[in-house]
Write a protein that holds these residues in place. Structure first.
Motif, PDB file in Angstrom:
ATOM      1  N   PHE A 255     -20.260  -6.788  14.395  1.00  0.00           N
ATOM      2  CA  PHE A 255     -19.113  -5.905  14.542  1.00  0.00           C
ATOM      3  C   PHE A 255     -19.581  -4.524  14.135  1.00  0.00           C
ATOM      4  CE2 PHE A 255     -14.427  -5.012  13.746  1.00  0.00           C
ATOM      5  CZ  PHE A 255     -13.992  -5.468  14.977  1.00  0.00           C
ATOM      6  N   THR A 256     -19.129  -3.504  14.848  1.00  0.00           N
ATOM      7  CA  THR A 256     -19.617  -2.158  14.572  1.00  0.00           C
ATOM      8  C   THR A 256     -18.462  -1.194  14.355  1.00  0.00           C
ATOM      9  OG1 THR A 256     -19.656  -1.282  16.843  1.00  0.00           O
ATOM     10  CG2 THR A 256     -21.528  -2.665  16.167  1.00  0.00           C
ATOM     11  N   LEU A 257     -18.825   0.029  14.038  1.00  0.00           N
ATOM     12  CA  LEU A 257     -17.852   1.074  13.773  1.00  0.00           C
ATOM     13  C   LEU A 257     -16.873   1.254  14.925  1.00  0.00           C
ATOM     14  CD1 LEU A 257     -17.480   3.348  11.491  1.00  0.00           C
ATOM     15  CD2 LEU A 257     -18.525   4.868  13.177  1.00  0.00           C
ATOM     16  N   ALA A 258     -17.365   1.116  16.154  1.00  0.00           N
ATOM     17  CA  ALA A 258     -16.510   1.293  17.333  1.00  0.00           C
ATOM     18  C   ALA A 258     -15.372   0.279  17.332  1.00  0.00           C
ATOM     19  CB  ALA A 258     -17.333   1.162  18.611  1.00  0.00           C
ATOM     20  N   GLU A 259     -15.692  -0.979  16.995  1.00  0.00           N
ATOM     21  CA  GLU A 259     -14.672  -2.022  16.994  1.00  0.00           C
ATOM     22  C   GLU A 259     -13.731  -1.878  15.799  1.00  0.00           C
ATOM     23  OE1 GLU A 259     -17.690  -2.629  19.543  1.00  0.00           O
ATOM     24  OE2 GLU A 259     -18.123  -3.064  17.448  1.00  0.00           O
ATOM     25  N   VAL A 260     -14.258  -1.436  14.665  1.00  0.00           N
ATOM     26  CA  VAL A 260     -13.394  -1.179  13.505  1.00  0.00           C
ATOM     27  C   VAL A 260     -12.369  -0.103  13.853  1.00  0.00           C
ATOM     28  CG1 VAL A 260     -13.313  -0.277  11.139  1.00  0.00           C
ATOM     29  CG2 VAL A 260     -15.093  -1.914  11.783  1.00  0.00           C
ATOM     30  N   HIS A 261     -12.829   0.942  14.523  1.00  0.00           N
ATOM     31  CA  HIS A 261     -11.923   2.022  14.916  1.00  0.00           C
ATOM     32  C   HIS A 261     -10.835   1.504  15.856  1.00  0.00           C
ATOM     33  CE1 HIS A 261     -10.632   6.119  15.822  1.00  0.00           C
ATOM     34  NE2 HIS A 261     -10.672   5.807  17.108  1.00  0.00           N
ATOM     35  N   GLY A 262     -11.244   0.690  16.819  1.00  0.00           N
ATOM     36  CA  GLY A 262     -10.279   0.148  17.763  1.00  0.00           C
ATOM     37  C   GLY A 262      -9.259  -0.761  17.106  1.00  0.00           C
ATOM     38  N   LEU A 263      -9.696  -1.468  16.076  1.00  0.00           N
ATOM     39  CA  LEU A 263      -8.822  -2.414  15.386  1.00  0.00           C
ATOM     40  C   LEU A 263      -7.896  -1.714  14.397  1.00  0.00           C
ATOM     41  CD1 LEU A 263      -8.378  -5.486  15.299  1.00  0.00           C
ATOM     42  CD2 LEU A 263     -10.097  -5.594  13.493  1.00  0.00           C
ATOM     43  N   GLY A 264      -8.414  -0.689  13.718  1.00  0.00           N
ATOM     44  CA  GLY A 264      -7.635   0.017  12.698  1.00  0.00           C
ATOM     45  C   GLY A 264      -7.867  -0.568  11.313  1.00  0.00           C
ATOM     46  N   LEU A 265      -7.752   0.269  10.294  1.00  0.00           N
ATOM     47  CA  LEU A 265      -8.035  -0.164   8.927  1.00  0.00           C
ATOM     48  C   LEU A 265      -7.017  -1.172   8.397  1.00  0.00           C
ATOM     49  CD1 LEU A 265      -9.258   3.101   7.134  1.00  0.00           C
ATOM     50  CD2 LEU A 265     -10.612   1.238   8.100  1.00  0.00           C
ATOM     51  N   ASP A 266      -5.792  -1.117   8.861  1.00  0.00           N
ATOM     52  CA  ASP A 266      -4.793  -2.078   8.376  1.00  0.00           C
ATOM     53  C   ASP A 266      -5.253  -3.508   8.627  1.00  0.00           C
ATOM     54  OD1 ASP A 266      -2.984  -0.297   7.303  1.00  0.00           O
ATOM     55  OD2 ASP A 266      -1.883  -0.047   9.184  1.00  0.00           O
ATOM     56  N   ALA A 267      -5.808  -3.764   9.811  1.00  0.00           N
ATOM     57  CA  ALA A 267      -6.272  -5.113  10.149  1.00  0.00           C
ATOM     58  C   ALA A 267      -7.686  -5.377   9.660  1.00  0.00           C
ATOM     59  CB  ALA A 267      -6.208  -5.325  11.657  1.00  0.00           C
ATOM     60  N   ALA A 268      -8.551  -4.339   9.663  1.00  0.00           N
ATOM     61  CA  ALA A 268      -9.974  -4.548   9.373  1.00  0.00           C
ATOM     62  C   ALA A 268     -10.324  -4.423   7.894  1.00  0.00           C
ATOM     63  CB  ALA A 268     -10.802  -3.546  10.167  1.00  0.00           C
ATOM     64  N   GLN A 269      -9.430  -3.932   7.056  1.00  0.00           N
ATOM     65  CA  GLN A 269      -9.746  -3.683   5.651  1.00  0.00           C
ATOM     66  C   GLN A 269     -10.304  -4.936   4.971  1.00  0.00           C
ATOM     67  OE1 GLN A 269      -6.191  -3.253   3.011  1.00  0.00           O
ATOM     68  NE2 GLN A 269      -5.027  -3.478   4.908  1.00  0.00           N
ATOM     69  N   GLY A 270     -11.339  -4.708   4.143  1.00  0.00           N
ATOM     70  CA  GLY A 270     -11.945  -5.808   3.402  1.00  0.00           C
ATOM     71  C   GLY A 270     -12.991  -6.581   4.176  1.00  0.00           C
ATOM     72  N   LEU A 271     -13.134  -6.306   5.466  1.00  0.00           N
ATOM     73  CA  LEU A 271     -14.095  -6.999   6.310  1.00  0.00           C
ATOM     74  C   LEU A 271     -15.517  -6.660   5.874  1.00  0.00           C
ATOM     75  CD1 LEU A 271     -14.292  -8.679   9.023  1.00  0.00           C
ATOM     76  CD2 LEU A 271     -14.559  -6.454  10.154  1.00  0.00           C
ATOM     77  N   SER A 272     -16.380  -7.660   5.840  1.00  0.00           N
ATOM     78  CA  SER A 272     -17.797  -7.440   5.562  1.00  0.00           C
ATOM     79  C   SER A 272     -18.582  -7.504   6.874  1.00  0.00           C
ATOM     80  CB  SER A 272     -18.330  -8.506   4.602  1.00  0.00           C
ATOM     81  OG  SER A 272     -17.661  -8.446   3.353  1.00  0.00           O
ATOM     82  N   LEU A 273     -19.557  -6.626   7.027  1.00  0.00           N
ATOM     83  CA  LEU A 273     -20.365  -6.599   8.239  1.00  0.00           C
ATOM     84  C   LEU A 273     -21.687  -5.897   7.953  1.00  0.00           C
ATOM     85  CD1 LEU A 273     -20.206  -3.442   9.481  1.00  0.00           C
ATOM     86  CD2 LEU A 273     -17.874  -4.177   9.959  1.00  0.00           C
ATOM     87  N   THR A 274     -22.608  -6.016   8.894  1.00  0.00           N
ATOM     88  CA  THR A 274     -23.922  -5.384   8.752  1.00  0.00           C
ATOM     89  C   THR A 274     -24.176  -4.448   9.925  1.00  0.00           C
ATOM     90  OG1 THR A 274     -24.882  -7.235   7.513  1.00  0.00           O
ATOM     91  CG2 THR A 274     -26.412  -5.808   8.682  1.00  0.00           C
ATOM     92  N   GLU A 275     -24.601  -3.233   9.619  1.00  0.00           N
ATOM     93  CA  GLU A 275     -25.081  -2.300  10.642  1.00  0.00           C
ATOM     94  C   GLU A 275     -26.378  -1.670  10.145  1.00  0.00           C
ATOM     95  OE1 GLU A 275     -23.039   0.053  13.430  1.00  0.00           O
ATOM     96  OE2 GLU A 275     -21.073  -0.218  12.476  1.00  0.00           O
ATOM     97  N   SER A 276     -27.173  -1.175  11.078  1.00  0.00           N
ATOM     98  CA  SER A 276     -28.423  -0.516  10.705  1.00  0.00           C
ATOM     99  C   SER A 276     -28.290   1.008  10.714  1.00  0.00           C
ATOM    100  CB  SER A 276     -29.543  -0.942  11.658  1.00  0.00           C
ATOM    101  OG  SER A 276     -29.138  -0.795  13.005  1.00  0.00           O
ATOM    102  N   PHE A 277     -27.062   1.497  10.916  1.00  0.00           N
ATOM    103  CA  PHE A 277     -26.815   2.942  10.915  1.00  0.00           C
ATOM    104  C   PHE A 277     -25.371   3.178  10.505  1.00  0.00           C
ATOM    105  CE2 PHE A 277     -25.083   6.694  13.071  1.00  0.00           C
ATOM    106  CZ  PHE A 277     -25.993   7.677  12.708  1.00  0.00           C
TER     107      PHE A 277
END
Length: 401
Positions: A255-277
């Motif tokens: 999951f990346t920043l683009a999908e977090v933005h599309g989902l919104g912080l209300d739904a995505a808050q607390g989610l753990s994920l890995t990115e290289s940038f």
């Protein structure tokens, strides 16, 4: 098939300028081939095309006095369509290198074709470690991330922070199985427990029964071994079930920043994920991100920044080799360190894998975010040597030659 193309340098200047005798066809032509209309359209899509154009422009629009041209096409996540486009590009349209290649099945197909054609391909959008494992190519390179790095970052690092029992919600195809298997191995290697898994069809719309099974497992972490809209919809419905509010953590394995933005912080808050940038990492990443934002209206994720880096490194390799001929350029890409806005002090392994640091992130709560796109807290940095498979153990028959 819809193709679009832009010249990275002004057309009149490109026509007027004499191309180097060492550049085939009088220009360097790079193809960005990815999903632009399906579940991964925000993941990479037309934004990767913009990142590639930025790299060409930042390089000066020319290499060895020859103009740089970027073309793009939508492979629709279908290996046969991707292979047909790639073959046409190579055979009829003088494309020198193909990059991005979202979707593992597509990337493997195009890498196989590129190997037979002796053309360089560079993957930023696909996850499978097979690209630098048993199906590696002397002309194939894998940038940005892979399933092993995601497993180490989100699986291993999260266990170290207390997430020691897992249940997987897995997309029912090869990518999902691989992500579940590799992450499960790292969870166990850190002393954690895997309580089970449930598999869902690709691009389903109702995750309720799968999420209820995961919730009832009592696992501290529910690992989402899927991607794109599948992950976004899983998270959205998990919020409706109050899974995170009930004390369980969600770990999005791709999951990346683009999908977090599309989902919104209300739904995505607390989610753990890995990115290289992450765009807000330092002054250099912020400067690049602001320029990217001016062009696209969004901040870049690791796929976009990785594509920028890959195109830039390819052009640097042509410059170093003094030609765009495949063999010397591939040799230069293996030899040259990678030090740019995406990767710092990184190197390319003998199997074509870019070895760079990755980051375990946690999505901020809405009240913690200070501005648009301020979405991540960095929980841990995983050194590249730990994140990626040692080339000597990758299964690539090129290592040691």
């Amino acid at each position: 098939m819809k193709l679009s193309a832009i010249a990275a340098a002004t057309l009149t200047a490109a026509i007027a300028a004499p191309a180097s005798a060492e550049i085939s066809d009088g220009k360097v032509k790079i193809g960005i081939l990815n999903d632009q209309s399906g579940v991964y359209a925000d993941f990479g899509g037309k934004w990767s095309f913009e990142a590639a154009k930025m790299a060409a422009e930042d390089f000066g629009g020319k290499v060895l006095d020859a103009p740089i041209e970027i073309v793009t096409a939508d492979h629709q996540n279908k290996p046969d369509i991707a292979s047909n486009i790639a073959r046409q590009w190579y055979d009829r349209e003088q494309v020198d290198s193909i990059m991005e290649l979202t979707t593992s099945s597509v990337a493997l197909a195009v890498q196989g074709l590129s190997k037979s054609k002796k053309k360089i391909n560079l993957v930023t959008g696909a996850a499978t470690t097979e690209l630098t494992g048993k199906q590696c190519s002397p002309y194939g390179f894998h940038w940005a991330y892979d399933t092993h790095a995601l497993a180490v970052g989100t699986g291993g690092a999260l266990v170290s922070q207390g997430g020691d029992s897992w249940y997987f919600l897995t997309a029912d195809y090869a990518f999902g199985y691989s992500l579940e298997e590799q992450t499960g191995q790292f969870v166990k290697s850190k002393g954690g427990e895997v309580k089970g898994a449930v598999r869902h069809p690709l691009a389903t719309t109702d995750y309720s029964s799968f999420l209820l099974q995961a919730q009832s497992s009592g696992a501290k972490v529910i690992g989402l071994a899927n991607a794109g809209l599948d992950t976004a919809n899983s998270i959205k419905q998990a919020a409706e079930f109050g899974i995170v509010a009930g004390g369980q953590r969600l770990a999005a394995l791709l999951f990346t920043l683009a999908e977090v933005h599309g989902l919104g912080l209300d739904a995505a808050q607390g989610l753990s994920l890995t990115e290289s940038f992450y765009w807000d990492r330092d002054d250099q990443s912020r400067e690049f991100a602001e320029r990217f934002f001016e062009r696209t209206g969004r901040m870049p994720n690791m796929i976009h920044a990785g594509t920028y880096s890959g195109v830039l490194q390819y052009l640097k390799a042509i410059e170093k080799a003094g030609t765009d001929a495949t063999e010397p350029v591939a040799k230069a890409m293996h030899e040259m360190p990678v030090d740019d806005v995406f990767a710092r002090n990184a190197k390319v392994g003998a199997n074509g894998r870019l070895i760079s640091d990755v980051y375990l992130m946690e999505v901020k709560k809405p009240e913690e975010s200070t501005r648009a796109w301020d979405y991540y807290k960095v929980l841990a940095t995983v050194p590249g040597a730990e994140a990626y498979i040692d080339p000597s153990k990758s299964g690539c028959d090129l290592v040691g030659q």
